[in-house]
Design a protein around this motif. Structure first.
Motif, PDB file in Angstrom:
ATOM      1  N   GLN A 187      17.591 -25.769  -6.372  1.00 21.88           N
ATOM      2  CA  GLN A 187      17.898 -24.425  -6.584  1.00 21.88           C
ATOM      3  C   GLN A 187      17.688 -24.002  -8.011  1.00 21.88           C
ATOM      4  O   GLN A 187      17.495 -22.777  -8.066  1.00 21.88           O
ATOM      5  N   SER A 191      12.447 -19.764  -6.025  1.00 22.84           N
ATOM      6  CA  SER A 191      12.477 -18.422  -6.308  1.00 22.84           C
ATOM      7  C   SER A 191      11.798 -17.733  -4.978  1.00 22.84           C
ATOM      8  O   SER A 191      11.289 -18.152  -4.395  1.00 22.84           O
ATOM      9  N   PRO A 192      12.238 -16.525  -4.998  1.00 23.12           N
ATOM     10  CA  PRO A 192      11.612 -15.531  -3.861  1.00 23.12           C
ATOM     11  C   PRO A 192      10.106 -15.984  -3.819  1.00 23.12           C
ATOM     12  O   PRO A 192       9.451 -15.788  -4.683  1.00 23.12           O
ATOM     13  N   HIS A 193       9.365 -16.137  -2.471  1.00 24.23           N
ATOM     14  CA  HIS A 193       7.957 -15.917  -2.387  1.00 24.23           C
ATOM     15  C   HIS A 193       7.678 -17.430  -2.705  1.00 24.23           C
ATOM     16  O   HIS A 193       6.256 -17.586  -2.718  1.00 24.23           O
ATOM     17  N   GLU A 210      20.146 -25.312   3.248  1.00 20.54           N
ATOM     18  CA  GLU A 210      20.125 -23.834   2.385  1.00 20.54           C
ATOM     19  C   GLU A 210      19.026 -22.697   2.681  1.00 20.54           C
ATOM     20  O   GLU A 210      19.321 -21.699   2.629  1.00 20.54           O
ATOM     21  N   LEU A 211      18.031 -23.302   3.080  1.00 21.57           N
ATOM     22  CA  LEU A 211      16.596 -22.352   3.392  1.00 21.57           C
ATOM     23  C   LEU A 211      17.242 -21.567   4.731  1.00 21.57           C
ATOM     24  O   LEU A 211      16.981 -20.461   4.618  1.00 21.57           O
ATOM     25  N   HIS A 214      19.663 -18.526   4.179  1.00 25.82           N
ATOM     26  CA  HIS A 214      18.707 -17.618   3.357  1.00 25.82           C
ATOM     27  C   HIS A 214      17.554 -17.208   3.936  1.00 25.82           C
ATOM     28  O   HIS A 214      16.654 -17.269   3.324  1.00 25.82           O
ATOM     29  N   ASP A 216      16.094 -14.520   4.400  1.00 21.33           N
ATOM     30  CA  ASP A 216      15.513 -13.291   3.691  1.00 21.33           C
ATOM     31  C   ASP A 216      14.739 -13.272   2.539  1.00 21.33           C
ATOM     32  O   ASP A 216      14.246 -12.486   1.976  1.00 21.33           O
ATOM     33  N   THR A 217      14.860 -14.888   1.983  1.00 20.37           N
ATOM     34  CA  THR A 217      14.329 -14.937   0.564  1.00 20.37           C
ATOM     35  C   THR A 217      12.672 -14.955   0.631  1.00 20.37           C
ATOM     36  O   THR A 217      11.983 -15.023  -0.547  1.00 20.37           O
ATOM     37  N   LYS A 218      12.053 -14.669   1.645  1.00 20.46           N
ATOM     38  CA  LYS A 218      10.588 -14.837   1.761  1.00 20.46           C
ATOM     39  C   LYS A 218      10.010 -16.315   1.302  1.00 20.46           C
ATOM     40  O   LYS A 218       8.919 -16.174   0.896  1.00 20.46           O
ATOM     41  N   ILE A 219      10.761 -17.345   1.208  1.00 21.36           N
ATOM     42  CA  ILE A 219      10.237 -18.594   0.934  1.00 21.36           C
ATOM     43  C   ILE A 219       9.480 -18.942   2.055  1.00 21.36           C
ATOM     44  O   ILE A 219       9.645 -18.976   3.137  1.00 21.36           O
TER      45      ILE A 219
END
Length: 261
Positions: A187, A191-193, A210-211, A214, A216-219
Motif C-alpha cells: 500500500q 498508486s493509480p495506473h 485489496e485489489l 478497489h 476503480d483504481t486503474k491498477i
C-alpha cells in the motif's frame, strides 16, 4: 509526465536483477515488494558434494529457481575446496527460464542448458528427456539426476522424468515463509495506473483481496506465466498481461504492447 510505476512482487535478485535493469532502462519507476523470506539450507547438498565418489558420478543437475542459485553462490561454493568447486561447476545444469540460466553462468557453471528455451518445468522436463535419450538410453537412465529445489515446489519435473524411467534425487536448498507486513508495504508504493507484477501465488493473498476491493483504481496486473495466471483467475482476477516467457524482456515487451493497444 510522470513515470509509469511497476511493482515487482518479488525479492530482488542478488548481484543483478534483470527485471530492474529492463524496466529502469525503458523509463519505468520500479519498486520491489518482497512477499517471502528465503533461508538457505545447504547442509544436505554440501554433504553430497563433499562425497568424492558421488560428485564424480554426478552428471546432470536441475535448477528451477534463482533462489537455488543464490544458495549455491552464497552458501555452497564458498565452502568447497577449489577442486570440488571446479568439479561441480563442470556439471551439466538444466535451468528453468533465462534469468536462472544467466545467473548460473555468472557464478561459474560452464554448461547450462534449457534456460530461455525452457520457460516452464514441463518444457524443461521434455528437453531433458530428449537430450539424455540422445546420449544413449541405458546410460541416461542409470545416471541419477540431482534436482535442487525449494521446500515449497511443484512436482512437474520429477514426475515427468520419473515417468520416463529416470532416477531423480530432490535436495532442498532453501525454505520460504510469508512476510507479515506484505499488504502494508504494498500500500505504501502502489498508486493509480501502476503495473503490479505477480511472480508466484505465495504471499499475495491479502494484496489480491485489496485489489478486488478497489477495482476503480486503474491498477493493471501482469502475471509472469500461466501457473500464476491460473491462480489469479481462480481468485476472480483477470490479468491484463501474461508474459509469454518468464523473463524480463518478455514481460517488458508484453506490458509495452498492452499500453500501446
Amino acid at each position: 509526465m510522470r513515470q509509469m510505476r511497476v511493482l515487482l512482487l518479488k525479492n530482488k535478485t542478488a548481484q543483478l536483477d534483470n527485471y530492474e535493469v529492463a524496466f529502469k532502462s525503458n523509463g519505468y519507476e520500479t519498486f520491489f515488494v518482497p512477499l517471502i523470506a528465503h533461508t538457505h539450507v545447504p547442509e544436505e547438498l554440501l554433504g553430497l558434494i563433499n562425497d568424492k565418489d558421488y560428485v564424480e558420478s554426478l552428471k546432470n543437475i536441475v535448477v528451477s529457481s534463482q533462489r537455488t542459485v543464490e544458495c549455491l553462490s552464497e552458501s555452497v561454493l564458498p565452502k568447497l575446496n577449489s577442486a570440488t568447486a571446479e568439479m561441480l561447476l563442470s556439471k551439466t545444469v538444466y535451468a528453468v527460464g533465462a534469468a536462472t540460466e544467466e545467473f548460473l553462468a555468472r557464478i561459474g557453471f560452464k554448461n547450462v542448458k534449457g534456460g530461455k528455451n525452457a520457460g516452464t518445468g514441463s518444457i524443461l522436463a521434455d528437453l531433458i528427456t530428449q537430450d539424455l535419450l540422445e546420449q544413449g538410453q541405458e546410460a541416461a537412465r542409470d545416471s541419477e539426476i540431482l534436482s535442487l529445489v525449494g521446500q515449497i515446489r511443484r512436482d512437474v519435473i520429477p514426475n515427468k522424468l520419473s515417468s520416463k524411467g529416470f532416477k531423480v534425487k530432490e535436495v532442498v536448498t532453501y525454505q520460504t515463509v510469508n512476510l507479515e507486513d506484505n499488504l502494508e508495504r504494498f500500500q505504501k508504493v502502489v498508486s493509480p495506473h501502476s503495473w503490479v507484477v505477480l511472480f508466484s501465488p505465495q504471499g499475495t493473498e491479502e494484496i489480491l483481496l485489496e485489489l478486488k476491493k478497489h477495482p476503480d483504481t486503474k491498477i493493471k496486473i501482469a502475471s509472469i506465466g500461466p501457473t500464476t495466471e491460473k491462480y489469479l483467475n481462480e481468485n476472480g482476477i483477470q490479468p491484463q498481461v501474461v508474459s509469454p516467457k518468464p523473463d524480463s524482456n518478455s514481460l517488458l515487451n508484453a506490458i509495452k504492447l498492452s499500453e500501446e493497444n
